[in-house]
Scaffold this active site. Structure first.
Site, PDB file in Angstrom:
ATOM      1  N   SER A 176       0.836  -1.199   0.000  1.00 21.01           N
ATOM      2  CA  SER A 176       0.000   0.000   0.000  1.00 21.01           C
ATOM      3  C   SER A 176       0.875   1.256   0.000  1.00 21.01           C
ATOM      4  O   SER A 176       0.508   2.271  -0.577  1.00 21.01           O
ATOM      5  CB  SER A 176      -0.968   0.001   1.179  1.00 21.01           C
TER       6      SER A 176
ATOM      7  N   GLU B 168       9.845   0.805  -8.558  1.00 23.98           N
ATOM      8  CA  GLU B 168       8.416   1.007  -8.240  1.00 23.98           C
ATOM      9  C   GLU B 168       7.537   0.117  -9.123  1.00 23.98           C
ATOM     10  O   GLU B 168       6.473   0.522  -9.573  1.00 23.98           O
ATOM     11  CB  GLU B 168       8.008   2.468  -8.389  1.00 23.98           C
TER      12      GLU B 168
HETATM   13  C1  FAD Z   1      18.383   3.343  -9.017  1.00 23.78           C
HETATM   14  C2  FAD Z   1      17.506   2.324  -8.332  1.00 23.78           C
HETATM   15  C3  FAD Z   1      17.026   2.564  -7.059  1.00 23.78           C
HETATM   16  C4  FAD Z   1      16.230   1.616  -6.395  1.00 23.78           C
HETATM   17  N1  FAD Z   1      15.769   1.878  -5.124  1.00 23.78           N
HETATM   18  C5  FAD Z   1      15.039   0.937  -4.455  1.00 23.78           C
HETATM   19  C6  FAD Z   1      14.601   1.137  -3.097  1.00 23.78           C
HETATM   20  O1  FAD Z   1      14.852   2.190  -2.507  1.00 23.78           O
HETATM   21  N2  FAD Z   1      13.897   0.159  -2.467  1.00 23.78           N
HETATM   22  C7  FAD Z   1      13.603  -1.026  -3.108  1.00 23.78           C
HETATM   23  O2  FAD Z   1      12.947  -1.888  -2.497  1.00 23.78           O
HETATM   24  N3  FAD Z   1      14.008  -1.249  -4.382  1.00 23.78           N
HETATM   25  C8  FAD Z   1      14.716  -0.308  -5.064  1.00 23.78           C
HETATM   26  N4  FAD Z   1      15.148  -0.562  -6.365  1.00 23.78           N
HETATM   27  C9  FAD Z   1      14.981  -1.946  -6.883  1.00 23.78           C
HETATM   28  C10 FAD Z   1      13.863  -2.127  -7.904  1.00 23.78           C
HETATM   29  O3  FAD Z   1      12.620  -2.031  -7.255  1.00 23.78           O
HETATM   30  C11 FAD Z   1      14.084  -3.524  -8.556  1.00 23.78           C
HETATM   31  O4  FAD Z   1      15.293  -3.453  -9.315  1.00 23.78           O
HETATM   32  C12 FAD Z   1      12.917  -3.917  -9.418  1.00 23.78           C
HETATM   33  O5  FAD Z   1      11.804  -4.274  -8.627  1.00 23.78           O
HETATM   34  C13 FAD Z   1      13.235  -5.109 -10.333  1.00 23.78           C
HETATM   35  O6  FAD Z   1      13.768  -6.178  -9.567  1.00 23.78           O
HETATM   36  P1  FAD Z   1      15.130  -6.888 -10.040  1.00 23.78           P
HETATM   37  O7  FAD Z   1      16.157  -5.850 -10.355  1.00 23.78           O
HETATM   38  O8  FAD Z   1      15.415  -7.937  -9.037  1.00 23.78           O
HETATM   39  O9  FAD Z   1      14.763  -7.555 -11.436  1.00 23.78           O
HETATM   40  P2  FAD Z   1      13.998  -8.935 -11.654  1.00 23.78           P
HETATM   41  O10 FAD Z   1      12.831  -9.059 -10.727  1.00 23.78           O
HETATM   42  O11 FAD Z   1      14.998 -10.045 -11.709  1.00 23.78           O
HETATM   43  O12 FAD Z   1      13.409  -8.690 -13.111  1.00 23.78           O
HETATM   44  C14 FAD Z   1      14.187  -8.837 -14.324  1.00 23.78           C
HETATM   45  C15 FAD Z   1      13.228  -8.759 -15.515  1.00 23.78           C
HETATM   46  O13 FAD Z   1      12.258  -9.822 -15.413  1.00 23.78           O
HETATM   47  C16 FAD Z   1      10.936  -9.279 -15.433  1.00 23.78           C
HETATM   48  N5  FAD Z   1      10.072 -10.088 -14.589  1.00 23.78           N
HETATM   49  C17 FAD Z   1      10.222 -10.373 -13.264  1.00 23.78           C
HETATM   50  N6  FAD Z   1       9.214 -11.143 -12.816  1.00 23.78           N
HETATM   51  C18 FAD Z   1       8.408 -11.365 -13.884  1.00 23.78           C
HETATM   52  C19 FAD Z   1       7.209 -12.103 -14.084  1.00 23.78           C
HETATM   53  N7  FAD Z   1       6.617 -12.766 -13.079  1.00 23.78           N
HETATM   54  N8  FAD Z   1       6.676 -12.119 -15.323  1.00 23.78           N
HETATM   55  C20 FAD Z   1       7.258 -11.428 -16.352  1.00 23.78           C
HETATM   56  N9  FAD Z   1       8.399 -10.724 -16.240  1.00 23.78           N
HETATM   57  C21 FAD Z   1       8.959 -10.693 -15.027  1.00 23.78           C
HETATM   58  C22 FAD Z   1      11.089  -7.867 -14.914  1.00 23.78           C
HETATM   59  O14 FAD Z   1       9.997  -7.043 -15.306  1.00 23.78           O
HETATM   60  C23 FAD Z   1      12.412  -7.449 -15.532  1.00 23.78           C
HETATM   61  O15 FAD Z   1      12.204  -7.060 -16.883  1.00 23.78           O
HETATM   62  C24 FAD Z   1      15.908   0.399  -7.060  1.00 23.78           C
HETATM   63  C25 FAD Z   1      16.376   0.170  -8.365  1.00 23.78           C
HETATM   64  C26 FAD Z   1      17.162   1.112  -9.017  1.00 23.78           C
HETATM   65  C27 FAD Z   1      17.636   0.844 -10.428  1.00 23.78           C
END
Ligand code: FAD
Length: 211
Positions: free
Chosen positions: A77, A190
């Site tokens: 949320s 996000e």
């Molecule tokens: C500059 C920056 C700041 C950030 N700050 C924060 C923060 O303050 N707090 C926080 O919690 N996070 C933060 N993040 C993390 C961000 O939320 C994650 O990187 C994001 O959620 C993606 O997760 P991942 O990198 O593990 O990629 P993955 O989850 O491994 O995803 C890789 C690819 O697979 C796709 N994918 C994943 N699951 C599925 C599915 N079920 N079906 C289809 N496609 C899928 C994704 O869309 C993506 O294209 C930050 C990231 C960046 C780049």
């Protein structure tokens, strides 16, 4: 991984799986076993500090638990609020790109017209979602529509403005490529575009493709 401001923070909000379900904890960064490592060599959001939070055998008093935050709904949320900010912020980057691009050729005017249409559609969408939110009626899938659309279109606008500026478009003298690179991060955090597509797809079909 990828936690914004982790290397600077005094306290981290950590969501952990416990016997009572997902629970929020306020974790002082000075607690033994807690470490924040800066992530370096980013080509996007370079002005923002990002880090990994390492938790190794950390012990906390019961008072560290967030009393009203239980279950996955609590962190999710909070994201519904944050993502509405993203839907506005991405458009701000797109607007500066558009302001920077110069009109000359008719083809360029066609690009400017299309970008202005998308920018205004994005503003109206963000405004509509904000009004629903103020009325306490906004649904997460509506926020997904705003986040997905506005970040995706802002990135397209930034790329298009880059072409209008020609070679100047790749220079830091203009803000366009900086916005474009930053928007690549915004596309991922996000909720990635793909995950927001899945949320919208679930709403349309009634079938969850991700749980
Ligand atoms: C500059 C920056 C700041 C950030 N700050 C924060 C923060 O303050 N707090 C926080 O919690 N996070 C933060 N993040 C993390 C961000 O939320 C994650 O990187 C994001 O959620 C993606 O997760 P991942 O990198 O593990 O990629 P993955 O989850 O491994 O995803 C890789 C690819 O697979 C796709 N994918 C994943 N699951 C599925 C599915 N079920 N079906 C289809 N496609 C899928 C994704 O869309 C993506 O294209 C930050 C990231 C960046 C780049």
């Amino acid at each position: 991984m990828w936690i914004t401001n982790a290397p600077l923070a005094d306290v981290a909000v950590v969501w952990a799986r416990t016997e009572e379900g997902i629970t929020g904890f306020a974790v002082p960064m000075q607690t033994p076993g807690v470490q924040a490592n800066e992530i370096r060599h980013k080509l996007s959001l370079r002005a923002s500090s990002t880090g990994e939070v390492v938790l190794d055998d950390v012990r906390l008093p019961a008072s560290a638990q967030l009393p009203l935050a239980r279950g996955l709904k609590a962190p999710l949320s909070c994201l519904t609020e944050a993502r509405q900010g993203i839907a506005w912020g991405a458009l701000g980057a797109a607007r500066e790109c558009l302001d920077t691009a110069i009109a000359g050729f008719q083809l360029t005017q066609a690009k400017l017209a299309d970008m202005a249409v998308e920018l205004q559609k994005g503003f109206l969408l963000a405004l509509h979602v904000a009004r629903l939110n103020d009325a306490g009626k906004v649904r997460p899938e509506q926020v997904s529509v705003a986040k997905l659309n506005n970040v995706r279109e802002s990135l397209t606008i930034a790329r298009q403005c880059r072409t209008i500026l020609g070679a100047n478009g790749i220079s830091l003298e203009y803000p366009v490529l900086r916005h474009m690179n930053n928007l690549e991060s915004v596309l991922t955090y996000e909720g990635t575009s793909e995950v927001h597509q899945l949320v919208i797809g679930q709403q349309l079909t009634g079938i969850s493709a991700f749980s």
